[in-house]
Design a protein around this motif. Structure first.
Motif, PDB file in Angstrom:
ATOM      1  N   ILE A 187       0.840  -1.196   0.000  1.00  0.00           N
ATOM      2  CA  ILE A 187       0.000   0.000   0.000  1.00  0.00           C
ATOM      3  C   ILE A 187       0.876   1.248   0.000  1.00  0.00           C
ATOM      4  O   ILE A 187       0.666   2.187  -0.778  1.00  0.00           O
ATOM      5  N   PHE A 188       1.881   1.260   0.884  1.00  0.00           N
ATOM      6  CA  PHE A 188       2.793   2.407   0.941  1.00  0.00           C
ATOM      7  C   PHE A 188       3.562   2.560  -0.370  1.00  0.00           C
ATOM      8  O   PHE A 188       3.737   3.676  -0.871  1.00  0.00           O
ATOM      9  N   VAL A 189       4.032   1.427  -0.934  1.00  0.00           N
ATOM     10  CA  VAL A 189       4.793   1.477  -2.188  1.00  0.00           C
ATOM     11  C   VAL A 189       3.919   2.009  -3.317  1.00  0.00           C
ATOM     12  O   VAL A 189       4.345   2.830  -4.135  1.00  0.00           O
ATOM     13  N   ARG A 190       2.686   1.552  -3.351  1.00  0.00           N
ATOM     14  CA  ARG A 190       1.773   1.977  -4.409  1.00  0.00           C
ATOM     15  C   ARG A 190       1.477   3.472  -4.335  1.00  0.00           C
ATOM     16  O   ARG A 190       1.308   4.138  -5.362  1.00  0.00           O
ATOM     17  N   LEU A 191       1.404   4.018  -3.110  1.00  0.00           N
ATOM     18  CA  LEU A 191       1.081   5.427  -2.933  1.00  0.00           C
ATOM     19  C   LEU A 191       2.319   6.322  -2.911  1.00  0.00           C
ATOM     20  O   LEU A 191       2.195   7.540  -2.795  1.00  0.00           O
TER      21      LEU A 191
ATOM     22  N   TRP B 256      14.552   4.627   0.748  1.00  0.00           N
ATOM     23  CA  TRP B 256      13.993   5.342   1.899  1.00  0.00           C
ATOM     24  C   TRP B 256      13.380   4.373   2.904  1.00  0.00           C
ATOM     25  O   TRP B 256      13.352   4.658   4.104  1.00  0.00           O
ATOM     26  N   ARG B 257      12.887   3.258   2.425  1.00  0.00           N
ATOM     27  CA  ARG B 257      12.309   2.250   3.325  1.00  0.00           C
ATOM     28  C   ARG B 257      13.309   1.826   4.393  1.00  0.00           C
ATOM     29  O   ARG B 257      12.949   1.692   5.574  1.00  0.00           O
ATOM     30  N   VAL B 258      14.559   1.610   4.000  1.00  0.00           N
ATOM     31  CA  VAL B 258      15.565   1.171   4.969  1.00  0.00           C
ATOM     32  C   VAL B 258      16.287   2.353   5.609  1.00  0.00           C
ATOM     33  O   VAL B 258      16.638   2.307   6.795  1.00  0.00           O
ATOM     34  N   ALA B 259      16.515   3.433   4.851  1.00  0.00           N
ATOM     35  CA  ALA B 259      17.255   4.571   5.405  1.00  0.00           C
ATOM     36  C   ALA B 259      16.474   5.240   6.534  1.00  0.00           C
ATOM     37  O   ALA B 259      17.028   5.519   7.613  1.00  0.00           O
TER      38      ALA B 259
ATOM     39  N   PHE C  81       2.687  14.468   1.577  1.00  0.00           N
ATOM     40  CA  PHE C  81       2.035  13.166   1.492  1.00  0.00           C
ATOM     41  C   PHE C  81       3.033  12.088   1.057  1.00  0.00           C
ATOM     42  O   PHE C  81       3.046  10.980   1.597  1.00  0.00           O
ATOM     43  N   GLY C  82       3.893  12.421   0.085  1.00  0.00           N
ATOM     44  CA  GLY C  82       4.893  11.471  -0.367  1.00  0.00           C
ATOM     45  C   GLY C  82       5.845  11.075   0.747  1.00  0.00           C
ATOM     46  O   GLY C  82       6.187   9.888   0.902  1.00  0.00           O
ATOM     47  N   TRP C  83       6.286  12.071   1.524  1.00  0.00           N
ATOM     48  CA  TRP C  83       7.148  11.776   2.674  1.00  0.00           C
ATOM     49  C   TRP C  83       6.415  10.923   3.708  1.00  0.00           C
ATOM     50  O   TRP C  83       7.005  10.019   4.315  1.00  0.00           O
ATOM     51  N   ALA C  84       5.130  11.196   3.912  1.00  0.00           N
ATOM     52  CA  ALA C  84       4.350  10.424   4.883  1.00  0.00           C
ATOM     53  C   ALA C  84       4.302   8.950   4.490  1.00  0.00           C
ATOM     54  O   ALA C  84       4.399   8.058   5.340  1.00  0.00           O
ATOM     55  N   MET C  85       4.141   8.675   3.188  1.00  0.00           N
ATOM     56  CA  MET C  85       4.119   7.286   2.728  1.00  0.00           C
ATOM     57  C   MET C  85       5.465   6.603   2.973  1.00  0.00           C
ATOM     58  O   MET C  85       5.521   5.432   3.355  1.00  0.00           O
TER      59      MET C  85
ATOM     60  N   ALA D 195       8.769   2.912   6.192  1.00  0.00           N
ATOM     61  CA  ALA D 195       9.981   2.672   6.985  1.00  0.00           C
ATOM     62  C   ALA D 195       9.656   2.315   8.434  1.00  0.00           C
ATOM     63  O   ALA D 195      10.212   1.359   8.987  1.00  0.00           O
ATOM     64  N   PHE D 196       8.748   3.082   9.057  1.00  0.00           N
ATOM     65  CA  PHE D 196       8.474   2.900  10.477  1.00  0.00           C
ATOM     66  C   PHE D 196       7.593   1.675  10.742  1.00  0.00           C
ATOM     67  O   PHE D 196       7.851   0.908  11.671  1.00  0.00           O
ATOM     68  N   VAL D 197       6.529   1.512   9.925  1.00  0.00           N
ATOM     69  CA  VAL D 197       5.567   0.432  10.179  1.00  0.00           C
ATOM     70  C   VAL D 197       6.063  -0.886   9.598  1.00  0.00           C
ATOM     71  O   VAL D 197       6.205  -1.888  10.313  1.00  0.00           O
ATOM     72  N   SER D 198       6.341  -0.892   8.278  1.00  0.00           N
ATOM     73  CA  SER D 198       6.658  -2.155   7.605  1.00  0.00           C
ATOM     74  C   SER D 198       8.061  -2.652   7.917  1.00  0.00           C
ATOM     75  O   SER D 198       8.260  -3.854   8.133  1.00  0.00           O
ATOM     76  N   HIS D 199       9.051  -1.743   7.926  1.00  0.00           N
ATOM     77  CA  HIS D 199      10.419  -2.226   8.162  1.00  0.00           C
ATOM     78  C   HIS D 199      10.776  -2.220   9.644  1.00  0.00           C
ATOM     79  O   HIS D 199      11.026  -3.284  10.216  1.00  0.00           O
TER      80      HIS D 199
END
Length: 281
Positions: free
Chosen positions: A16-20, A31-34, A205-209, A214-218
């Motif tokens: 969902i995050f990747v799609r948005l 950014w997901r890992v950083a 919004f892009g930063w929020a995704m 990063a915070f929730v999924s990783h």
């Protein structure tokens, strides 16, 4: 077991995050890992660091702490590349074959015992993913090269799970996650710079995704799974990957108004039954 389920569900929200996301797939993976390093380092500081924990003793220890991040970076890059080359159904199913590779590698490399009940549960869960993605007929429109890259992604995610599992007997969850996440970010940065036109999202919004990813999924999902690997075998823990398409379908239904059809509901139920069977094995 609770941590394992929570971790699998948290990672299941990543599509969902990747799609948005407002940046390309490689930049999103970076950014997901950083960004995930922020809560990981903050938590380590709040705990007073790892003063009570035995630090790495030699170069081999540091190499083993870095290795999961290298595996994860290759997995993310291959997964995102596969999504652009083959059908979403094929890429999702083939990337979800990681539990098969974990089971085979655990048996071949570490002589881990594999019961018939576990194999039956694994086969049932994979069959559930096939049903969830629309059945065998939905898996015929993919590109052969893209399908192969999706299988590569599954193999490297299996390597990530096995490497984390071997480390959990020696190092804390937080230490493993900081080192593996930092090494994944270092590996992903040149990939993102070489393949993406822009590294930065244009809006809040892009930063929020990206922060959510990063915070929730990783930071949330991977930490929970890493914690669980101290108590559960890697082969069973890797089955949480099969929860992800189930969770993603439910979240897409709630957040993106994408309906869950009868086929998806049946597939999700079969996945859960397969995991319960494997747990008994």
């Amino acid at each position: 077991m609770a941590a394992l389920i929570i971790g699998g569900a948290a990672i299941g929200g990543s599509p969902i995050f990747v799609r948005l996301s407002e940046v390309g797939p490689m930049a999103t993976a970076f950014w997901r890992v950083a960004l995930a390093l922020i809560p990981l380092v903050a938590w380590s500081r709040l705990r007073g660091g790892a003063a009570a924990e035995k630090p790495p003793q030699c170069l081999s220890d540091y190499a083993q702490l870095i290795l999961p991040g290298v595996f994860l970076a290759i997995d993310l890059a291959a997964w995102h590349l596969a999504l652009t080359m083959t059908s979403v159904a094929n890429a999702t199913l083939l990337a979800n074959l990681a539990p098969v590779f974990v089971t085979l590698a655990g048996w071949a490399l570490f002589r881990s015992a594999v019961s018939g009940i576990f194999l039956a549960g694994l086969a049932t869960a994979i069959a559930g993913v096939v049903v969830l993605k629309g059945g065998p007929a939905a898996l015929g429109g993919g590109d052969l090269a893209g399908d192969g890259i999706a299988i590569v992604a599954a193999a490297f995610y299996a390597g990530y799970i096995l490497a984390i599992g071997r480390l959990r007997s020696r190092f804390s969850t937080n230490r493993i996650m900081i080192w593996s996440t930092a090494s994944a970010a270092v590996c992903m940065l040149p990939m993102a710079l070489l393949t993406e036109q822009s590294l930065f999202p244009p809006s809040a919004f892009g930063w929020a995704m990206l922060f959510g990813l990063a915070f929730v999924s990783h930071a949330g999902g991977q930490v929970a799974i890493t914690y669980a690997l101290a108590f559960l075998p890697p082969a069973f823990s890797s089955l949480t990957l099969l929860l992800q398409p189930v969770v993603a379908a439910l979240l897409a239904w709630v957040l993106l108004s994408e309906p869950v059809g009868l086929m998806q509901a049946i597939g999700g139920a079969i996945v859960l039954i397969g995991i319960l069977i494997a747990r008994r094995g």
